[in-house]
Design a protein around this motif. Structure first.
Motif, mmCIF file in Angstrom:
data_model
loop_
_atom_site.group_PDB
_atom_site.id
_atom_site.type_symbol
_atom_site.label_atom_id
_atom_site.label_comp_id
_atom_site.label_asym_id
_atom_site.label_seq_id
_atom_site.Cartn_x
_atom_site.Cartn_y
_atom_site.Cartn_z
ATOM 1 N N MET A 1 0.829 -1.210 0.000
ATOM 2 C CA MET A 1 0.000 0.000 0.000
ATOM 3 C C MET A 1 0.862 1.259 0.000
ATOM 4 O O MET A 1 0.500 2.257 -0.607
ATOM 5 C CB MET A 1 -0.964 -0.008 1.183
ATOM 6 N N ALA A 2 2.017 1.210 0.664
ATOM 7 C CA ALA A 2 2.917 2.366 0.657
ATOM 8 C C ALA A 2 3.429 2.632 -0.757
ATOM 9 O O ALA A 2 3.539 3.788 -1.185
ATOM 10 C CB ALA A 2 4.075 2.137 1.618
ATOM 11 N N VAL A 3 3.718 1.565 -1.493
ATOM 12 C CA VAL A 3 4.195 1.720 -2.870
ATOM 13 C C VAL A 3 3.092 2.294 -3.760
ATOM 14 O O VAL A 3 3.338 3.130 -4.620
ATOM 15 C CB VAL A 3 4.698 0.365 -3.429
ATOM 16 N N LYS A 4 1.854 1.876 -3.537
ATOM 17 C CA LYS A 4 0.731 2.289 -4.386
ATOM 18 C C LYS A 4 0.008 3.523 -3.864
ATOM 19 O O LYS A 4 -1.032 3.896 -4.402
ATOM 20 C CB LYS A 4 -0.286 1.153 -4.484
ATOM 21 N N PHE B 1 -7.578 4.724 -4.693
ATOM 22 C CA PHE B 1 -8.136 3.602 -3.945
ATOM 23 C C PHE B 1 -8.351 2.363 -4.805
ATOM 24 O O PHE B 1 -7.977 1.262 -4.438
ATOM 25 C CB PHE B 1 -9.459 4.005 -3.277
ATOM 26 N N PHE B 2 -8.968 2.527 -5.961
ATOM 27 C CA PHE B 2 -9.411 1.373 -6.738
ATOM 28 C C PHE B 2 -8.285 0.728 -7.535
ATOM 29 O O PHE B 2 -7.391 1.396 -8.043
ATOM 30 C CB PHE B 2 -10.564 1.772 -7.666
ATOM 31 N N ALA B 3 -8.345 -0.620 -7.621
ATOM 32 C CA ALA B 3 -7.391 -1.413 -8.386
ATOM 33 C C ALA B 3 -7.547 -1.094 -9.866
ATOM 34 O O ALA B 3 -8.601 -0.636 -10.279
ATOM 35 C CB ALA B 3 -7.642 -2.903 -8.124
ATOM 36 N N PRO B 4 -6.553 -1.267 -10.680
ATOM 37 C CA PRO B 4 -5.293 -1.942 -10.391
ATOM 38 C C PRO B 4 -4.208 -1.026 -9.815
ATOM 39 O O PRO B 4 -3.272 -1.508 -9.200
ATOM 40 C CB PRO B 4 -4.859 -2.481 -11.745
ATOM 41 N N ALA B 5 -4.301 0.277 -9.985
ATOM 42 C CA ALA B 5 -3.230 1.161 -9.494
ATOM 43 C C ALA B 5 -3.374 1.486 -8.012
ATOM 44 O O ALA B 5 -2.403 1.826 -7.353
ATOM 45 C CB ALA B 5 -3.207 2.449 -10.307
ATOM 46 N N GLY B 6 -4.575 1.350 -7.464
ATOM 47 C CA GLY B 6 -4.829 1.751 -6.084
ATOM 48 C C GLY B 6 -4.616 0.640 -5.073
ATOM 49 O O GLY B 6 -4.169 -0.456 -5.404
ATOM 50 N N ILE B 7 -4.989 0.939 -3.842
ATOM 51 C CA ILE B 7 -4.705 0.050 -2.717
ATOM 52 C C ILE B 7 -5.865 -0.875 -2.353
ATOM 53 O O ILE B 7 -5.766 -1.639 -1.396
ATOM 54 C CB ILE B 7 -4.299 0.863 -1.476
ATOM 55 N N GLU B 8 -6.951 -0.826 -3.098
ATOM 56 C CA GLU B 8 -8.174 -1.571 -2.767
ATOM 57 C C GLU B 8 -7.897 -3.053 -2.472
ATOM 58 O O GLU B 8 -8.280 -3.576 -1.423
ATOM 59 C CB GLU B 8 -9.149 -1.420 -3.944
ATOM 60 N N TYR B 9 -7.258 -3.739 -3.385
ATOM 61 C CA TYR B 9 -6.988 -5.169 -3.263
ATOM 62 C C TYR B 9 -6.077 -5.451 -2.078
ATOM 63 O O TYR B 9 -6.316 -6.369 -1.289
ATOM 64 C CB TYR B 9 -6.359 -5.663 -4.571
ATOM 65 N N ASP B 10 -5.038 -4.642 -1.931
ATOM 66 C CA ASP B 10 -4.093 -4.817 -0.831
ATOM 67 C C ASP B 10 -4.767 -4.590 0.520
ATOM 68 O O ASP B 10 -4.476 -5.283 1.488
ATOM 69 C CB ASP B 10 -2.915 -3.851 -0.999
#
Length: 187
Positions: free
Chosen positions: A115-118, A123-132
């Motif tokens: 999450m720190a990297v993204k 928030f939303f995947a694929p670039a965001g932290i949602e999945y993580d």
């Protein structure tokens, strides 16, 4: 049948129903934990295998190391190995229900770093932290709830007695380890 036998049956039947319902409820709880552990554990182990071996469409160590370098990690190939091993070992531990709080701590640490990297990706995947964030929340829940009865931990007397303290300590350990990695390993 005597009056006392009939009388006793009428008093014991209602008492048995709640115990049966409680047993069914506990069984459902344990099956739910088993399914959650298996899904999160297999997902994490597969991600680790992608990093380490290039399996399941993964990039392998060299490309993963390059990704860590682009994200600002010093010693990127070593970080790729650490991340891959942590995901495989933590995921396998969750899948088996073995050392569940520590396995969950491994997932917590990895997901905080992911999450720190993204963080800038929204928030939303694929670039965001949602999945993580969902994987992090699942690991925290497993750390707090324990593995359930259908786990290796339940077979080992020392590990059978899961306590909330174990979960809190594991989550704190995972978060502190992640923080140290972010402070030390990222430029």
């Amino acid at each position: 049948m005597s009056y006392s036998d009939r009388s006793m049956r009428s008093y014991t039947a209602p008492l048995l129903a709640p115990a049966s319902a409680a047993s069914s409820s506990q069984h459902g709880y344990d099956v739910g934990l088993l399914l959650l552990r298996c899904m999160v554990g297999l997902t994490m182990a597969a991600h680790g295998a992608q990093k380490l071996f290039g399996w399941f469409g993964g990039q392998g160590l060299d490309a993963t190391g390059h990704g860590f370098a682009e994200s600002g990690y010093s010693a990127p190939k070593a970080m790729a190995v650490v991340a891959g091993l942590t995901e495989v070992v933590g995921g396998a531990g969750l899948f088996l229900g073995l050392l569940t709080p520590l396995s969950a701590a491994a997932v917590v640490g990895i997901m905080i770093n992911a999450m720190a990297v993204k963080a800038g990706g929204g928030f939303f995947a694929p670039a965001g932290i949602e999945y993580d964030l969902v994987l992090l929340a699942a690991a925290v829940c497993l750390a707090f709830a324990g593995p359930g009865r259908y786990a290796v931990d339940h077979l080992l007397p020392v590990l059978r007695a899961h306590r909330l303290f174990h979960g809190v300590a594991a989550v704190a350990f995972g978060a502190v380890a992640a923080g140290l990695v972010l402070l030390i390993a990222r430029n």
